[in-house]
Write a protein that holds these residues in place. Structure first.
Motif, PDB file in Angstrom:
ATOM      1  N   ASN A  92       0.815  -1.221   0.000  1.00 27.95           N
ATOM      2  CA  ASN A  92       0.000   0.000   0.000  1.00 27.95           C
ATOM      3  C   ASN A  92       0.850   1.272   0.000  1.00 27.95           C
ATOM      4  N   PHE A  93       1.617   1.445  -1.061  1.00 24.85           N
ATOM      5  CA  PHE A  93       2.343   2.707  -1.201  1.00 24.85           C
ATOM      6  C   PHE A  93       2.488   3.046  -2.678  1.00 24.85           C
ATOM      7  N   GLU A  94       2.634   4.323  -2.939  1.00 26.04           N
ATOM      8  CA  GLU A  94       2.941   4.785  -4.288  1.00 26.04           C
ATOM      9  C   GLU A  94       4.450   4.713  -4.478  1.00 26.04           C
ATOM     10  N   ARG A 134      11.011   8.608  -2.339  1.00 25.32           N
ATOM     11  CA  ARG A 134      11.262   9.685  -1.377  1.00 25.32           C
ATOM     12  C   ARG A 134      12.009   9.165  -0.153  1.00 25.32           C
ATOM     13  N   GLU A 135      11.563   8.010   0.362  1.00 26.25           N
ATOM     14  CA  GLU A 135      12.225   7.439   1.544  1.00 26.25           C
ATOM     15  C   GLU A 135      13.671   7.066   1.237  1.00 26.25           C
ATOM     16  N   ASP A 193      19.751   8.589   1.451  1.00 25.48           N
ATOM     17  CA  ASP A 193      20.921   8.735   0.566  1.00 25.48           C
ATOM     18  C   ASP A 193      21.171   7.466  -0.248  1.00 25.48           C
ATOM     19  N   ALA A 194      20.080   6.837  -0.690  1.00 25.43           N
ATOM     20  CA  ALA A 194      20.193   5.623  -1.509  1.00 25.43           C
ATOM     21  C   ALA A 194      19.773   5.937  -2.942  1.00 25.43           C
ATOM     22  N   ASP A 195      20.432   5.336  -3.889  1.00 25.00           N
ATOM     23  CA  ASP A 195      20.130   5.520  -5.313  1.00 25.00           C
ATOM     24  C   ASP A 195      18.815   4.817  -5.632  1.00 25.00           C
ATOM     25  N   LEU A 205      14.177  -0.812   5.485  1.00 23.31           N
ATOM     26  CA  LEU A 205      13.685   0.213   6.408  1.00 23.31           C
ATOM     27  C   LEU A 205      12.676   1.133   5.731  1.00 23.31           C
ATOM     28  N   ALA A 206      12.980   1.547   4.509  1.00 22.74           N
ATOM     29  CA  ALA A 206      12.078   2.449   3.784  1.00 22.74           C
ATOM     30  C   ALA A 206      10.716   1.788   3.559  1.00 22.74           C
TER      31      ALA A 206
END
Length: 494
Positions: free
Chosen positions: A91-93, A99-100, A105-107, A128-129
């Motif tokens: 359940n996320f776009e 954004r997370e 600082d992840a590509d 985590l994101a």
């Protein structure tokens, strides 16, 4: 705001004589960024799994949030990373996940790669994101920093600082200090919750320990003084009582009533002193229950016949055609304490393997020179090979069993732990086995590769004190910033 209520929680593992938790009760506000600390083997991971409902227990745990555990177990790591994220939370776009990752600082390009191709840091950040995108999720984050380099630790710490609530198990002091606002500690005798970060908790603990130690010494003196006074008063009472049956030199009879009254009064005083003594004993017995044993450790470095132990001269290393690092030069001289620094994948462990002769498919150019009679004591990252009992392990590694176990006792191993199979130890206890083995060995050079993964903070501080006191020649890789800043006299940047 909601609360996690723990009431009369009792839990023990089958076959274990002692419970991990006994009648524990406390509350946690789900808005807190809660750090979770305590010695290895005290039950931190067990408590998180109890919250997840993974074990049966007595007592109650109640909350309106959904508990989510990190590290999340990825069943098929060959899948594309974005699909792994969808398995965690559908359940996320996609822009929300991007954004997370940006905050971490992840590509965002990692989303289109197979999960297994991601580095440890990238995998940690992705999990985590995805977990934090759960609307009603409350994260139970169990040691996320292990195997993360310093840069990734800083990114994750800054990210967690922006979140509203979680429980975080970590032994990295700088990491905790940056991102938590409350701390939960499993002590020897109880569980304590305080506002603040790790450093404020440690300061409060040291202040309380100092007060209790001082109070304990004062009470010991008072108890001994009252014990002497009570004994003396009791003896006086007995002596007076005996005079009831004596006659004076004048031949007059003794006033037994007066003597008896005087004796009783003195006995009453003796009983009063004994009561005060017992009250002080009760007061003293409430002290020192949470004083952690942190006895000083010893190490046995050997003197080498030459001041120079190892030289790298223009060394480059390769796995097949892939270069790991290129054209590095450095020396290890007697008394050096050198930290190898750099991001994951920069070749830190490869440098260690080349020095220790464990080349494992590594091809190198340039010159590596080390003393022919050089004795090296090594702590590796890997603990998967550890099994059997400690007695057999000591024998197999040619170390003194008594010394080895004495070091483990100082690192908070109970004697009952000595009877268990090493494969059943916690991650921190396994690392302590490797460190204790190294400390039991006489060597010219100590080479430690991420020795502190999973090891509790108080044990880290013991090891720091040891290295500062004995100053052995050593080369190490460690992403705990506090440890590296404290111990390293030199750094090699890769």
């Amino acid at each position: 705001m909601s609360l996690i209520n723990i009431s009369s929680l009792t839990f023990g593992y089958d076959g274990s004589p002692d419970n991990v938790f006994e009648g524990v009760s406390f509350q946690i506000d789900t808005d807190w960024r809660l750090g979770f600390t305590g010695r290895n083997g005290r039950g931190k991971t067990t408590f998180l799994k109890l919250l997840m409902g993974m074990y049966e227990y007595s007592g109650t745990i109640s909350s309106s949030v959904d508990f989510l555990y990190f590290p999340f177990e990825v069943a098929d790591k060959t899948k594309i990373t974005v699909d792994i994220a969808r398995n965690i939370n559908a359940n996320f776009e996609e822009w929300e996940l991007e954004r997370e990752l940006s905050l971490l600082d992840a590509d965002i390009g990692i989303l289109n790669r197979p999960f297994e191709t991601l580095s440890n840091g990238e995998q940690t950040k992705l999990l985590l994101a995805a977990l934090f995108l759960n609307d009603n999720g409350y994260l139970l984050i169990d040691e996320p920093t292990n195997h993360l380099d310093a840069s990734a630790r800083q990114s994750v710490s800054e990210y967690l600082k922006t979140k509203k609530g979680f429980i975080l198990v970590s032994h990295d002091r700088a990491f905790l200090d940056n991102c938590i606002n409350h701390i939960l500690s499993i002590n020897k005798a109880d569980i304590d919750i305080q506002r603040g970060n790790f450093s404020s908790w440690l300061e409060n603990k040291e202040r309380q320990d100092s007060f209790e130690l001082s109070e304990n010494e004062k009470l010991k003196k008072d108890i001994n003084r009252l014990k002497t006074a009570a004994k003396r008063t009791s003896e006086w009472s007995d002596d007076v009582e005996k005079t009831k049956y004596d006659t004076r030199n004048s031949g007059l009879r003794v006033d037994k009533g007066f003597v008896g009254h005087k004796s009783a009064k003195m006995m009453k005083r003796s009983k009063s002193i004994e009561k005060r003594q017992n009250d002080l004993i009760d007061e003293k017995s409430s002290l020192l229950k949470n004083i952690e044993e942190a006895d000083s450790l010893k190490i046995h470095p050997l003197e080498y016949h030459s001041s120079r132990l190892v030289t790298f001269d223009g060394v480059s290393a390769y796995y097949g055609k892939k270069q790991i690092f290129g054209n590095i030069s450095f020396e290890i001289n007697h008394g050096d304490r050198i930290a190898i620094c750099g991001k994951n994948g920069s070749g830190k462990s490869s440098v260690i393997k080349l020095i220790c002769g464990d080349e494992d498919g590594i091809i190198h150019t340039g010159n590596i020179r080390k003393g022919k009679t050089l004795i090296i004591s090594q702590v590796s990252q890997d603990t998967s090979h550890l099994r059997g009992n400690l007695t057999s392990y000591a024998k197999d590694n040619g170390i003194d069993e008594s010394l080895f176990k004495a070091i483990l006792r100082k690192l908070d191993f109970s004697r009952s732990q000595f009877e268990k199979d090493i494969s059943d130890f916690s991650g921190g206890q396994k690392k302590k086995v490797l460190v204790a083995k190294s400390l039991s060995q006489e060597a010219h050079l100590y080479i430690w590769d991420e020795p502190l993964n999973f090891i509790d903070v108080l044990s880290r501080m013991q090891i720091e004190n040891l290295l500062l006191r004995y100053q052995p020649t050593m080369l190490f890789v460690e992403h705990d910033k506090t440890f590296t800043d404290t111990i390293a006299a030199k750094r090699i940047e890769l």
